[in-house]
Write a protein that holds these residues in place. Sequence first.
Motif, short mmCIF file in Angstrom:
data_model
loop_
_atom_site.label_atom_id
_atom_site.label_comp_id
_atom_site.label_asym_id
_atom_site.label_seq_id
_atom_site.Cartn_x
_atom_site.Cartn_y
_atom_site.Cartn_z
N GLU A 52 0.87 -1.18 0.00
CA GLU A 52 0.00 0.00 0.00
C GLU A 52 0.91 1.23 0.00
O GLU A 52 0.88 2.06 0.91
CB GLU A 52 -0.93 0.00 1.22
CG GLU A 52 -1.94 -1.13 1.22
CD GLU A 52 -2.88 -1.07 2.41
OE1 GLU A 52 -2.64 -0.22 3.29
OE2 GLU A 52 -3.83 -1.84 2.45
N GLU A 103 -3.79 -0.56 -10.95
CA GLU A 103 -5.09 0.07 -10.72
C GLU A 103 -6.21 -0.96 -10.76
O GLU A 103 -7.06 -1.01 -9.88
CB GLU A 103 -5.34 1.13 -11.79
CG GLU A 103 -4.64 2.44 -11.59
CD GLU A 103 -5.23 3.55 -12.44
OE1 GLU A 103 -5.59 4.58 -11.87
OE2 GLU A 103 -5.32 3.38 -13.68
N TYR A 142 -4.54 0.58 -6.70
CA TYR A 142 -3.72 1.79 -6.81
C TYR A 142 -4.47 2.82 -7.65
O TYR A 142 -5.41 2.49 -8.38
CB TYR A 142 -2.37 1.47 -7.44
CG TYR A 142 -1.38 0.87 -6.47
CD1 TYR A 142 -0.34 1.63 -5.92
CD2 TYR A 142 -1.47 -0.46 -6.10
CE1 TYR A 142 0.55 1.09 -5.03
CE2 TYR A 142 -0.58 -1.03 -5.20
CZ TYR A 142 0.44 -0.25 -4.67
OH TYR A 142 1.33 -0.79 -3.78
N ARG A 143 -4.02 4.05 -7.56
CA ARG A 143 -4.63 5.11 -8.36
C ARG A 143 -3.54 5.93 -9.02
O ARG A 143 -2.67 6.49 -8.36
CB ARG A 143 -5.48 6.03 -7.47
CG ARG A 143 -6.25 7.10 -8.23
CD ARG A 143 -7.34 6.50 -9.07
NE ARG A 143 -8.16 7.52 -9.73
CZ ARG A 143 -9.12 7.25 -10.60
NH1 ARG A 143 -9.40 5.98 -10.91
NH2 ARG A 143 -9.82 8.21 -11.16
N THR A 173 -0.59 6.43 -6.24
CA THR A 173 -0.73 6.27 -4.80
C THR A 173 -1.37 4.92 -4.52
O THR A 173 -2.13 4.40 -5.33
CB THR A 173 -1.60 7.38 -4.19
OG1 THR A 173 -2.87 7.43 -4.87
CG2 THR A 173 -0.92 8.73 -4.33
N PRO A 215 -3.58 1.90 -2.36
CA PRO A 215 -4.98 1.84 -1.91
C PRO A 215 -5.17 2.33 -0.48
O PRO A 215 -6.27 2.69 -0.10
CB PRO A 215 -5.31 0.34 -2.03
CG PRO A 215 -3.99 -0.36 -2.04
CD PRO A 215 -3.02 0.58 -2.69
N HIS A 251 -3.81 5.03 0.69
CA HIS A 251 -3.48 6.46 0.72
C HIS A 251 -4.42 7.21 -0.23
O HIS A 251 -4.13 7.38 -1.40
CB HIS A 251 -2.03 6.67 0.31
CG HIS A 251 -1.05 5.98 1.20
ND1 HIS A 251 -0.62 6.53 2.40
CD2 HIS A 251 -0.45 4.78 1.09
CE1 HIS A 251 0.22 5.69 2.98
NE2 HIS A 251 0.34 4.63 2.22
N GLU A 252 -5.52 7.63 0.31
CA GLU A 252 -6.53 8.31 -0.49
C GLU A 252 -6.80 9.69 0.08
O GLU A 252 -6.12 10.14 1.00
CB GLU A 252 -7.80 7.46 -0.54
CG GLU A 252 -7.55 6.05 -1.11
CD GLU A 252 -8.78 5.17 -1.06
OE1 GLU A 252 -9.81 5.64 -0.53
OE2 GLU A 252 -8.70 4.02 -1.53
N GLY A 253 -7.75 10.38 -0.48
CA GLY A 253 -8.17 11.66 0.08
C GLY A 253 -7.06 12.67 0.18
O GLY A 253 -6.47 13.08 -0.82
N ARG A 265 -3.53 11.76 -1.33
CA ARG A 265 -3.50 11.80 -2.79
C ARG A 265 -3.53 13.24 -3.31
O ARG A 265 -2.77 13.60 -4.21
CB ARG A 265 -4.68 11.01 -3.35
CG ARG A 265 -4.71 10.90 -4.87
CD ARG A 265 -5.84 9.99 -5.30
NE ARG A 265 -5.61 8.63 -4.85
CZ ARG A 265 -6.57 7.72 -4.70
NH1 ARG A 265 -7.83 8.04 -4.94
NH2 ARG A 265 -6.28 6.50 -4.30
#
Length: 284
Positions: A79, A94, A99-100, A221, A223, A225-227, A230
Motif C-alpha cells: 500500500e 489500478e 492503486y490510483r 498512490t 490503496p 493512501h486516499e483523500g 492523494r
Amino acid sequence: MKALIQRIGWLLCACTAAAGAAPGSDDIQIPVFPYLSTERLVSLYEPLRRHLQETLERPVRIVTSPDYRSFVAAVAQGEDLLVLNAAHMARLAEVDSGYRSILQTTNPLHALVIVRAEDPVAEVADLRGTRIVTPDPLALITLMGHRMLREAGLTPSTDVEMPTADTHNNALTLLLGDDAIRAAIVSNRAFTTLNEGTRARLRILADGADLGGIPSIVYQTGPGHEGADRAFLTREILHFANDTPAGRAMMQTLGHGGLREVTEADRAVIDPFVPATREVLAAP
C-alpha cells in the motif's frame, strides 16, 4: 501521513543517512520500476527524493526491485504512498490492486531500434536472422518493439533471436560490447539519458513514435493512501516538476518534459497493452 508498510523484496537503492544504514520504521520508501540500473535510478530521482523529504519532514528513500516481475509482485502486495511505475504496469496495479494513477509525464514514450553507428543496415527488415536485445520481456518497450518488428515483416523469436537484458542501458551496453548482437530495442527516454560520447557510437535505425500517447512514467498512490494524501502528493509533485528549478532540471534530464494529471482517456490508451502484460506475467 501513515508509515509505509515495509516488505521483503524491495532492493534498497538510496541512502538518506550513512551508507549501509537500515531504514527506520517511519521512513517513506518510493518504489521506482527498474527500467535502468539501480545506481542510475538513484541518481536521476535524487532531486524528487530530496524535495519530498524536505516537504514531508520524514526520511525518504528510493527503492526498486531486481527485475520487472518482482516489482509487479511487490507493488501488488503493498500500500505504497507513492510508486513510479511503467504505464502498463500502473494500469494493472489500478485494475487488480486498488492503486490510483495521479500523474504522468508529458513527453510520450516510444520504442527505438538502435544499431551501432558504423552498421550499414538500412531498415528493420534487414535484421532478419540477427540477434536483437531488448529490456525485460515485461517492459512496455519490449512489447512495443515486438510490434515494430511485426510491422517490418519479422516474427519475434522466429525471424530474429531476442535475448533480453534486465534494463535499457544494459541492453545498449550489450550492443556496444558484443558483436553477436546486431541491434537493441530501448525507449527514447533511456536513449536521451545517455552521455554524448555513448550516443555518438549508436544510430537510431527506426523510431516507433507514431504509436504516441504513452507516458514514460506514471506516478501512483496506493490503496491505503486516499483523500488528503492523494491530493497533497498530486499538488506538491506537480509544483516540484513544473514550477521549481530543481524539478524542471530533473524533468529535462529524464526527457520527461513535465508532469500532468492522469485522465480516463489516458487509461483507455494503455488498456490495449494490459492483455499482453498479463500473458507475459503468466508465462513460466
